[in-house]
Design a protein around this motif. Structure first.
Motif, PDB file in Angstrom:
ATOM      1  N   GLY A   1       6.903  -1.423   9.865  1.00  0.00           N
ATOM      2  CA  GLY A   1       6.397  -1.612   8.514  1.00  0.00           C
ATOM      3  C   GLY A   1       4.938  -1.988   8.425  1.00  0.00           C
ATOM      4  O   GLY A   1       4.460  -2.392   7.355  1.00  0.00           O
ATOM      5  N   TYR A   2       4.228  -1.859   9.529  1.00  0.00           N
ATOM      6  CA  TYR A   2       2.789  -2.141   9.513  1.00  0.00           C
ATOM      7  C   TYR A   2       2.020  -0.838   9.295  1.00  0.00           C
ATOM      8  O   TYR A   2       2.419   0.221   9.794  1.00  0.00           O
ATOM      9  CB  TYR A   2       2.350  -2.771  10.837  1.00  0.00           C
ATOM     10  N   VAL A   3       0.927  -0.951   8.576  1.00  0.00           N
ATOM     11  CA  VAL A   3       0.130   0.239   8.300  1.00  0.00           C
ATOM     12  C   VAL A   3      -0.428   0.811   9.610  1.00  0.00           C
ATOM     13  O   VAL A   3      -0.793   0.060  10.528  1.00  0.00           O
ATOM     14  CB  VAL A   3      -0.997  -0.105   7.291  1.00  0.00           C
ATOM     15  N   LEU A   4      -0.471   2.113   9.693  1.00  0.00           N
ATOM     16  CA  LEU A   4      -1.008   2.747  10.894  1.00  0.00           C
ATOM     17  C   LEU A   4      -2.518   2.560  10.945  1.00  0.00           C
ATOM     18  O   LEU A   4      -3.190   2.577   9.914  1.00  0.00           O
ATOM     19  CB  LEU A   4      -0.666   4.240  10.907  1.00  0.00           C
TER      20      LEU A   4
ATOM     21  N   CYS B   1       0.844  -1.203   0.000  1.00  0.00           N
ATOM     22  CA  CYS B   1       0.000   0.000   0.000  1.00  0.00           C
ATOM     23  C   CYS B   1       0.879   1.253   0.000  1.00  0.00           C
ATOM     24  O   CYS B   1       0.670   2.171  -0.789  1.00  0.00           O
ATOM     25  CB  CYS B   1      -0.929  -0.016   1.211  1.00  0.00           C
ATOM     26  N   TRP B   2       1.845   1.251   0.859  1.00  0.00           N
ATOM     27  CA  TRP B   2       2.762   2.385   0.974  1.00  0.00           C
ATOM     28  C   TRP B   2       3.594   2.555  -0.305  1.00  0.00           C
ATOM     29  O   TRP B   2       3.831   3.676  -0.760  1.00  0.00           O
ATOM     30  CB  TRP B   2       3.665   2.168   2.195  1.00  0.00           C
TER      31      TRP B   2
ATOM     32  N   LYS C   1       0.545   5.367   5.739  1.00  0.00           N
ATOM     33  CA  LYS C   1       1.709   5.545   6.599  1.00  0.00           C
ATOM     34  C   LYS C   1       1.969   4.247   7.353  1.00  0.00           C
ATOM     35  O   LYS C   1       1.025   3.569   7.788  1.00  0.00           O
ATOM     36  CB  LYS C   1       1.465   6.680   7.595  1.00  0.00           C
ATOM     37  N   LEU C   2       3.251   3.943   7.503  1.00  0.00           N
ATOM     38  CA  LEU C   2       3.637   2.716   8.204  1.00  0.00           C
ATOM     39  C   LEU C   2       4.293   3.052   9.536  1.00  0.00           C
ATOM     40  O   LEU C   2       4.910   4.116   9.689  1.00  0.00           O
ATOM     41  CB  LEU C   2       4.622   1.911   7.349  1.00  0.00           C
ATOM     42  N   ASP C   3       4.196   2.114  10.464  1.00  0.00           N
ATOM     43  CA  ASP C   3       4.909   2.309  11.726  1.00  0.00           C
ATOM     44  C   ASP C   3       6.367   1.857  11.554  1.00  0.00           C
ATOM     45  O   ASP C   3       6.790   1.455  10.457  1.00  0.00           O
ATOM     46  CB  ASP C   3       4.195   1.599  12.879  1.00  0.00           C
ATOM     47  N   ASP C   4       7.134   1.898  12.627  1.00  0.00           N
ATOM     48  CA  ASP C   4       8.562   1.584  12.540  1.00  0.00           C
ATOM     49  C   ASP C   4       8.834   0.147  12.114  1.00  0.00           C
ATOM     50  O   ASP C   4       9.928  -0.176  11.633  1.00  0.00           O
ATOM     51  CB  ASP C   4       9.239   1.845  13.894  1.00  0.00           C
TER      52      ASP C   4
END
Ligand code: F3S
Length: 64
Positions: free
Chosen positions: A30-33, A16-17, A25-28
């Motif tokens: 690599g998971y979507v927020l 997606c990113w 947006k991803l977290d640190d």
């Protein structure tokens, strides 16, 4: 439209990113927020492609 993020389904594929870094947006790790994402009309095609690219079906378009 907006996109519903099913956070528990996300496995961090980051497709997606890769398709739409301005929308997803991803977290640190690599998971979507989490949280719904409002998409501007001019970005709807791009966002739709990104939603379809998720192999976990973690993203859902809501046009209501
Ligand atoms: Fe997660 Fe799917 Fe994106 S697994 S990081 S929502 S491509």
């Amino acid at each position: 439209m907006h996109i519903v993020v099913h956070k528990t389904k996300c496995q961090g594929h980051a497709r997606c990113w890769a398709q739409a870094p301005n929308i997803f947006k991803l977290d640190d790790e690599g998971y979507v927020l989490p949280g719904d994402i409002n998409v501007a009309q001019e970005d709807e095609l791009l966002a739709s492609r990104a939603v379809r690219s998720c192999p976990e079906s973690a993203l859902e378009i809501d046009r209501t």
